[in-house]
Design a protein around this motif. Structure first.
Motif, PDB file in Angstrom:
ATOM      1  N   LEU A  41       0.902  -1.178  -0.086  1.00 18.76           N
ATOM      2  CA  LEU A  41      -0.011   0.012  -0.153  1.00 18.76           C
ATOM      3  C   LEU A  41       0.850   1.167  -0.097  1.00 18.76           C
ATOM      4  O   LEU A  41       1.871   1.370   0.656  1.00 18.76           O
ATOM      5  CB  LEU A  41      -0.882  -0.019   1.183  1.00 18.76           C
ATOM      6  CG  LEU A  41      -1.909   1.098   1.421  1.00 18.76           C
ATOM      7  CD1 LEU A  41      -3.021   0.888   0.224  1.00 18.76           C
ATOM      8  CD2 LEU A  41      -2.732   0.978   2.666  1.00 18.76           C
ATOM      9  N   ASN A  42       0.517   2.175  -0.971  1.00 17.81           N
ATOM     10  CA  ASN A  42       1.192   3.583  -0.744  1.00 17.81           C
ATOM     11  C   ASN A  42       2.704   3.391  -1.456  1.00 17.81           C
ATOM     12  O   ASN A  42       3.677   4.105  -1.012  1.00 17.81           O
ATOM     13  CB  ASN A  42       1.243   4.061   0.342  1.00 17.81           C
ATOM     14  CG  ASN A  42      -0.037   4.702   0.668  1.00 17.81           C
ATOM     15  OD1 ASN A  42      -0.864   5.154  -0.056  1.00 17.81           O
ATOM     16  ND2 ASN A  42      -0.461   4.581   1.853  1.00 17.81           N
ATOM     17  N   SER A  43       2.753   2.407  -2.406  1.00 19.06           N
ATOM     18  CA  SER A  43       4.249   2.110  -2.545  1.00 19.06           C
ATOM     19  C   SER A  43       4.580   3.001  -3.915  1.00 19.06           C
ATOM     20  O   SER A  43       5.728   2.627  -4.439  1.00 19.06           O
ATOM     21  CB  SER A  43       4.644   0.674  -2.968  1.00 19.06           C
ATOM     22  OG  SER A  43       3.592   0.135  -3.925  1.00 19.06           O
ATOM     23  N   GLY A  44       3.624   3.616  -4.588  1.00 19.84           N
ATOM     24  CA  GLY A  44       3.638   4.439  -5.953  1.00 19.84           C
ATOM     25  C   GLY A  44       3.428   3.491  -7.117  1.00 19.84           C
ATOM     26  O   GLY A  44       3.685   3.985  -8.238  1.00 19.84           O
ATOM     27  N   LYS A  45       2.496   2.599  -7.231  1.00 18.21           N
ATOM     28  CA  LYS A  45       2.187   1.742  -8.172  1.00 18.21           C
ATOM     29  C   LYS A  45       1.288   2.625  -9.128  1.00 18.21           C
ATOM     30  O   LYS A  45       1.814   2.611 -10.503  1.00 18.21           O
ATOM     31  CB  LYS A  45       1.136   0.582  -7.908  1.00 18.21           C
ATOM     32  CG  LYS A  45       1.953  -0.254  -6.913  1.00 18.21           C
ATOM     33  CD  LYS A  45       0.846  -1.654  -6.624  1.00 18.21           C
ATOM     34  CE  LYS A  45      -0.092  -1.144  -5.597  1.00 18.21           C
ATOM     35  NZ  LYS A  45       0.185  -0.643  -4.442  1.00 18.21           N
ATOM     36  N   PHE A  46       0.323   3.218  -8.806  1.00 12.57           N
ATOM     37  CA  PHE A  46      -0.617   4.266  -9.641  1.00 12.57           C
ATOM     38  C   PHE A  46       0.331   5.229 -10.248  1.00 12.57           C
ATOM     39  O   PHE A  46       0.226   5.511 -11.308  1.00 12.57           O
ATOM     40  CB  PHE A  46      -1.584   4.640  -8.788  1.00 12.57           C
ATOM     41  CG  PHE A  46      -2.529   5.871  -9.634  1.00 12.57           C
ATOM     42  CD1 PHE A  46      -3.385   5.152 -10.467  1.00 12.57           C
ATOM     43  CD2 PHE A  46      -2.396   6.984  -9.618  1.00 12.57           C
ATOM     44  CE1 PHE A  46      -4.218   5.907 -11.348  1.00 12.57           C
ATOM     45  CE2 PHE A  46      -2.915   8.095 -10.358  1.00 12.57           C
ATOM     46  CZ  PHE A  46      -4.218   7.253 -11.158  1.00 12.57           C
ATOM     47  N   ASN A  47       1.124   5.849  -9.269  1.00 12.06           N
ATOM     48  CA  ASN A  47       2.123   7.039  -9.934  1.00 12.06           C
ATOM     49  C   ASN A  47       3.215   6.555 -10.960  1.00 12.06           C
ATOM     50  O   ASN A  47       3.296   7.124 -11.953  1.00 12.06           O
ATOM     51  CB  ASN A  47       2.827   7.906  -8.810  1.00 12.06           C
ATOM     52  CG  ASN A  47       1.724   8.508  -7.995  1.00 12.06           C
ATOM     53  OD1 ASN A  47       1.032   8.904  -8.443  1.00 12.06           O
ATOM     54  ND2 ASN A  47       1.980   8.707  -6.683  1.00 12.06           N
ATOM     55  N   LEU A  48       3.573   5.325 -10.779  1.00 17.32           N
ATOM     56  CA  LEU A  48       4.541   4.723 -11.659  1.00 17.32           C
ATOM     57  C   LEU A  48       3.671   4.510 -12.877  1.00 17.32           C
ATOM     58  O   LEU A  48       4.374   4.813 -14.203  1.00 17.32           O
ATOM     59  CB  LEU A  48       4.819   3.126 -11.233  1.00 17.32           C
ATOM     60  CG  LEU A  48       5.930   2.493 -12.161  1.00 17.32           C
ATOM     61  CD1 LEU A  48       7.104   3.477 -12.375  1.00 17.32           C
ATOM     62  CD2 LEU A  48       6.259   1.300 -11.558  1.00 17.32           C
ATOM     63  N   THR A  49       2.439   3.993 -13.009  1.00 19.59           N
ATOM     64  CA  THR A  49       1.810   3.852 -14.299  1.00 19.59           C
ATOM     65  C   THR A  49       1.450   5.019 -14.885  1.00 19.59           C
ATOM     66  O   THR A  49       1.543   5.126 -16.211  1.00 19.59           O
ATOM     67  CB  THR A  49       0.412   2.922 -14.093  1.00 19.59           C
ATOM     68  OG1 THR A  49      -0.092   3.537 -12.946  1.00 19.59           O
ATOM     69  CG2 THR A  49       0.934   1.485 -13.674  1.00 19.59           C
ATOM     70  N   GLU A  50       1.026   5.901 -14.011  1.00 18.76           N
ATOM     71  CA  GLU A  50       0.916   7.269 -14.688  1.00 18.76           C
ATOM     72  C   GLU A  50       2.058   7.918 -15.376  1.00 18.76           C
ATOM     73  O   GLU A  50       2.113   8.383 -16.548  1.00 18.76           O
ATOM     74  CB  GLU A  50       0.376   8.369 -13.486  1.00 18.76           C
ATOM     75  CG  GLU A  50      -1.339   8.005 -13.138  1.00 18.76           C
ATOM     76  CD  GLU A  50      -1.999   8.507 -14.074  1.00 18.76           C
ATOM     77  OE1 GLU A  50      -2.263   9.515 -14.462  1.00 18.76           O
ATOM     78  OE2 GLU A  50      -2.866   7.485 -14.542  1.00 18.76           O
ATOM     79  N   GLU A  51       3.113   7.873 -14.870  1.00 17.05           N
ATOM     80  CA  GLU A  51       4.344   8.471 -15.267  1.00 17.05           C
ATOM     81  C   GLU A  51       4.736   7.751 -16.379  1.00 17.05           C
ATOM     82  O   GLU A  51       5.356   8.377 -17.419  1.00 17.05           O
ATOM     83  CB  GLU A  51       5.582   8.460 -14.251  1.00 17.05           C
ATOM     84  CG  GLU A  51       6.774   8.852 -14.731  1.00 17.05           C
ATOM     85  CD  GLU A  51       6.802  10.406 -14.858  1.00 17.05           C
ATOM     86  OE1 GLU A  51       7.879  10.940 -15.474  1.00 17.05           O
ATOM     87  OE2 GLU A  51       5.750  11.007 -14.152  1.00 17.05           O
ATOM     88  N   THR A  52       4.550   6.392 -16.399  1.00 16.97           N
ATOM     89  CA  THR A  52       4.942   5.633 -17.817  1.00 16.97           C
ATOM     90  C   THR A  52       3.923   6.001 -18.820  1.00 16.97           C
ATOM     91  O   THR A  52       4.345   5.949 -20.004  1.00 16.97           O
ATOM     92  CB  THR A  52       4.801   4.123 -17.465  1.00 16.97           C
ATOM     93  OG1 THR A  52       5.695   3.961 -16.231  1.00 16.97           O
ATOM     94  CG2 THR A  52       5.308   3.077 -18.687  1.00 16.97           C
ATOM     95  N   GLN A  53       2.746   6.206 -18.754  1.00 17.55           N
ATOM     96  CA  GLN A  53       1.707   6.364 -19.602  1.00 17.55           C
ATOM     97  C   GLN A  53       2.313   8.004 -20.059  1.00 17.55           C
ATOM     98  O   GLN A  53       1.960   8.240 -21.364  1.00 17.55           O
ATOM     99  CB  GLN A  53       0.534   6.760 -19.069  1.00 17.55           C
ATOM    100  CG  GLN A  53      -0.513   6.926 -20.157  1.00 17.55           C
ATOM    101  CD  GLN A  53      -2.090   7.060 -19.368  1.00 17.55           C
ATOM    102  OE1 GLN A  53      -2.321   7.184 -18.353  1.00 17.55           O
ATOM    103  NE2 GLN A  53      -3.074   7.290 -20.172  1.00 17.55           N
ATOM    104  N   PHE A  54       2.593   8.862 -19.255  1.00 20.29           N
ATOM    105  CA  PHE A  54       2.862  10.138 -19.803  1.00 20.29           C
ATOM    106  C   PHE A  54       4.150  10.049 -20.799  1.00 20.29           C
ATOM    107  O   PHE A  54       4.484  10.667 -21.780  1.00 20.29           O
ATOM    108  CB  PHE A  54       3.231  10.975 -18.608  1.00 20.29           C
ATOM    109  CG  PHE A  54       3.807  12.318 -19.192  1.00 20.29           C
ATOM    110  CD1 PHE A  54       3.175  13.524 -19.741  1.00 20.29           C
ATOM    111  CD2 PHE A  54       5.170  12.578 -18.808  1.00 20.29           C
ATOM    112  CE1 PHE A  54       3.752  14.460 -19.773  1.00 20.29           C
ATOM    113  CE2 PHE A  54       5.803  13.870 -19.218  1.00 20.29           C
ATOM    114  CZ  PHE A  54       4.887  14.791 -19.427  1.00 20.29           C
TER     115      PHE A  54
END
Length: 56
Positions: free
Chosen positions: A31-44
């Motif tokens: 939890l809160n390890s940055g999975k969502f932000n990692l996918t968002e950054e990769t998408q960007f």
């Protein structure tokens, strides 16, 4: 958000996206390890690379 030391993971995800779709991949972590932000950054990054025509 600025990412630190995530280049390896982002490059791996980008290579998976560019490859032949023959497997299912999961991004998992605590939890809160940055999975969502990692996918968002990769998408960007992917959208920039595709828009600039760096992938052919």
């Amino acid at each position: 958000m600025k990412f630190f030391n995530r280049e390896k993971e982002i490059n791996k995800i980008l290579s998976i996206i560019e490859g032949e779709p023959n497997l299912i991949y999961f991004i998992y972590g605590s939890l809160n390890s940055g999975k969502f932000n990692l996918t968002e950054e990769t998408q960007f990054i992917y959208s920039i690379v595709v828009t600039d025509g760096l992938f052919s």
